[in-house]
Design an enzyme around this catalytic site. Structure first.
Site, PDB file in Angstrom:
ATOM      1  N   ASP A  98      25.016 -62.264 142.283  1.00 37.37           N
ATOM      2  CA  ASP A  98      23.993 -61.953 143.290  1.00 37.37           C
ATOM      3  C   ASP A  98      24.509 -61.237 144.530  1.00 37.37           C
ATOM      4  O   ASP A  98      23.720 -60.843 145.394  1.00 37.37           O
ATOM      5  CB  ASP A  98      23.266 -63.245 143.702  1.00 37.37           C
ATOM      6  CG  ASP A  98      24.221 -64.341 144.192  1.00 37.37           C
ATOM      7  OD1 ASP A  98      25.283 -64.021 144.761  1.00 37.37           O
ATOM      8  OD2 ASP A  98      23.889 -65.535 144.008  1.00 37.37           O
ATOM      9  N   HIS A 113      31.963 -62.418 136.907  1.00 37.20           N
ATOM     10  CA  HIS A 113      30.914 -62.117 135.929  1.00 37.20           C
ATOM     11  C   HIS A 113      30.167 -60.836 136.270  1.00 37.20           C
ATOM     12  O   HIS A 113      29.017 -60.667 135.883  1.00 37.20           O
ATOM     13  CB  HIS A 113      29.922 -63.292 135.837  1.00 37.20           C
ATOM     14  CG  HIS A 113      30.536 -64.530 135.240  1.00 37.20           C
ATOM     15  ND1 HIS A 113      29.922 -65.763 135.278  1.00 37.20           N
ATOM     16  CD2 HIS A 113      31.706 -64.714 134.590  1.00 37.20           C
ATOM     17  CE1 HIS A 113      30.704 -66.656 134.673  1.00 37.20           C
ATOM     18  NE2 HIS A 113      31.799 -66.047 134.254  1.00 37.20           N
TER      19      HIS A 113
HETATM   20  P1  NAD Z   1      27.018 -73.653 136.890  1.00 43.49           P
HETATM   21  O1  NAD Z   1      27.480 -74.065 135.563  1.00 43.49           O
HETATM   22  O2  NAD Z   1      28.006 -73.109 137.809  1.00 43.49           O
HETATM   23  O3  NAD Z   1      26.187 -74.954 137.492  1.00 43.49           O
HETATM   24  C1  NAD Z   1      25.512 -74.974 138.721  1.00 43.49           C
HETATM   25  C2  NAD Z   1      25.818 -76.310 139.423  1.00 43.49           C
HETATM   26  O4  NAD Z   1      25.318 -76.224 140.759  1.00 43.49           O
HETATM   27  C3  NAD Z   1      25.156 -77.537 138.786  1.00 43.49           C
HETATM   28  O5  NAD Z   1      26.162 -78.490 138.481  1.00 43.49           O
HETATM   29  C4  NAD Z   1      24.216 -78.071 139.895  1.00 43.49           C
HETATM   30  O6  NAD Z   1      24.244 -79.468 139.983  1.00 43.49           O
HETATM   31  C5  NAD Z   1      24.824 -77.503 141.151  1.00 43.49           C
HETATM   32  N1  NAD Z   1      23.897 -77.290 142.261  1.00 43.49           N
HETATM   33  C6  NAD Z   1      22.565 -77.038 142.263  1.00 43.49           C
HETATM   34  N2  NAD Z   1      22.094 -76.877 143.507  1.00 43.49           N
HETATM   35  C7  NAD Z   1      23.162 -77.025 144.349  1.00 43.49           C
HETATM   36  C8  NAD Z   1      23.340 -76.961 145.771  1.00 43.49           C
HETATM   37  N3  NAD Z   1      22.317 -76.702 146.605  1.00 43.49           N
HETATM   38  N4  NAD Z   1      24.566 -77.169 146.262  1.00 43.49           N
HETATM   39  C9  NAD Z   1      25.617 -77.448 145.444  1.00 43.49           C
HETATM   40  N5  NAD Z   1      25.513 -77.517 144.104  1.00 43.49           N
HETATM   41  C10 NAD Z   1      24.303 -77.300 143.565  1.00 43.49           C
HETATM   42  O7  NAD Z   1      26.050 -72.513 136.919  1.00 43.49           O
HETATM   43  P2  NAD Z   1      24.854 -72.197 135.934  1.00 43.49           P
HETATM   44  O8  NAD Z   1      23.653 -72.395 136.738  1.00 43.49           O
HETATM   45  O9  NAD Z   1      25.001 -72.969 134.676  1.00 43.49           O
HETATM   46  O10 NAD Z   1      25.105 -70.649 135.588  1.00 43.49           O
HETATM   47  C11 NAD Z   1      26.098 -70.184 134.695  1.00 43.49           C
HETATM   48  C12 NAD Z   1      26.416 -68.716 134.991  1.00 43.49           C
HETATM   49  O11 NAD Z   1      25.207 -67.939 135.012  1.00 43.49           O
HETATM   50  C13 NAD Z   1      26.984 -68.500 136.359  1.00 43.49           C
HETATM   51  O12 NAD Z   1      28.320 -68.774 136.375  1.00 43.49           O
HETATM   52  C14 NAD Z   1      26.596 -67.034 136.603  1.00 43.49           C
HETATM   53  O13 NAD Z   1      27.423 -66.155 135.913  1.00 43.49           O
HETATM   54  C15 NAD Z   1      25.228 -66.960 136.029  1.00 43.49           C
HETATM   55  N6  NAD Z   1      24.214 -67.227 137.081  1.00 43.49           N
HETATM   56  C16 NAD Z   1      24.310 -66.578 138.277  1.00 43.49           C
HETATM   57  C17 NAD Z   1      23.412 -66.870 139.316  1.00 43.49           C
HETATM   58  C18 NAD Z   1      23.559 -66.148 140.649  1.00 43.49           C
HETATM   59  O14 NAD Z   1      24.201 -65.102 140.713  1.00 43.49           O
HETATM   60  N7  NAD Z   1      22.989 -66.699 141.730  1.00 43.49           N
HETATM   61  C19 NAD Z   1      22.396 -67.822 139.099  1.00 43.49           C
HETATM   62  C20 NAD Z   1      22.306 -68.458 137.832  1.00 43.49           C
HETATM   63  C21 NAD Z   1      23.246 -68.156 136.855  1.00 43.49           C
END
Ligand code: NAD
Ligand code: ZN
Length: 239
Positions: A98, A113
């Site tokens: 992002d 990524h």
């Molecule tokens: P992830 O495996 O890194 O898990 C996200 C973690 O964040 C969860 O364990 C959740 O409990 C925690 N979380 C949720 N809200 C939070 C907060 N406010 N503060 C702290 N922790 C919090 O990520 P994913 O969602 O499984 O995504 C996998 C991959 O997909 C990412 O590594 C990325 O490449 C892509 N992705 C990117 C984005 C982005 O760019 N914003 C969003 C979604 C997925």
């Protein structure tokens, strides 16, 4: 809990989707997971793209719209302003696509990524230079003007290798790190699980900051702080 980041020389921070949850971007996994009620892991793959590139473009068009509408939050800003000792280094490695760290003011960001708002050719032999791109494609797949192959977002699909340059930078930083923080990422899967192991091996202090605890305990994390990244980092580092 306060963390005196000025006491360290080589700090490595790994962030995941959770750090952007406070900006309204949904994580894939975790309590509020499942962006778009879809399961990107089933089609955001190289085979999925070859089979149905428009489906992948529709998904990343939504991602582009969401990313452009989002603003960095207090967690991104705290990291951008992290107090450092003279001559100390901070390597910020993100799995997010992002670009919110850069928009918050972090200069050196290793994007493991890729990034959603950049497009490249899907033909690895093509010489087209990847370019910044916020356009959305929901009706037709855009084609490369050099070779005619479908263009694709410059993100790492599930199952693809990490971009070589980013992976090398991350490894180099981990070699002599003395503080490792993993933030908003499910810490049991790669790369977080590997990175924390290397950091522990070279004697770094390691800290896990996430909304939810690790699904499986990981002894290489010396300490966990549970909470929203935007709250935890503001009080830990100052906002
Ligand atoms: P992830 O495996 O890194 O898990 C996200 C973690 O964040 C969860 O364990 C959740 O409990 C925690 N979380 C949720 N809200 C939070 C907060 N406010 N503060 C702290 N922790 C919090 O990520 P994913 O969602 O499984 O995504 C996998 C991959 O997909 C990412 O590594 C990325 O490449 C892509 N992705 C990117 C984005 C982005 O760019 N914003 C969003 C979604 C997925
Ligand atoms: Zn091409």
């Amino acid at each position: 809990m306060k963390l005196d980041t000025k006491a360290f020389r080589n700090i490595v921070v790994l962030t995941g989707a959770g750090i952007s949850a406070g900006s309204g971007l949904r994580t894939y996994r975790g309590a509020d997971g499942l962006w778009n009620e879809m399961d990107p892991e089933s089609f955001s793959t190289l085979e999925g793209f070859k089979r149905d590139p428009l489906r992948v473009w529709r998904f990343y068009s939504d991602v582009r719209d969401a990313v452009l509408a989002a603003e960095p939050n207090a967690a991104h800003r705290s990291l951008a302003k992290m107090p450092l000792a003279a001559g100390a280094s901070l390597t910020l490695i993100t799995q997010n696509v992002d670009a919110l760290h850069q928009r918050a003011g972090s200069v050196e960001v290793v994007e493991l990524h890729g990034t959603a708002c950049r497009t490249k050719c899907s033909n690895a032999a093509c010489r087209l230079v990847p370019f910044e791109d916020t356009s959305v494609h929901r009706k037709e797949v855009p084609l490369c003007r050099q070779c005619g192959s479908p263009l694709r977002p410059d993100v790492t699909f599930f199952g693809e290798m990490l971009p070589m340059h980013a992976a090398m930078r991350a490894k180099r930083a981990l070699r002599d790190c003395d503080l490792f923080l993993a933030i908003g990422t499910s810490g049991t899967v790669s790369p977080a699980s590997e990175y924390v192991r290397s950091a522990d091996y070279v004697g770094a202090k390691t800290l896990y900051i996430n909304l939810e605890p690790l699904a499986t305990p990981n002894r290489y994390f010396h300490q966990s702080v549970l909470g929203r990244a935007e709250d935890v980092l503001s009080s830990m580092l100052g906002g």
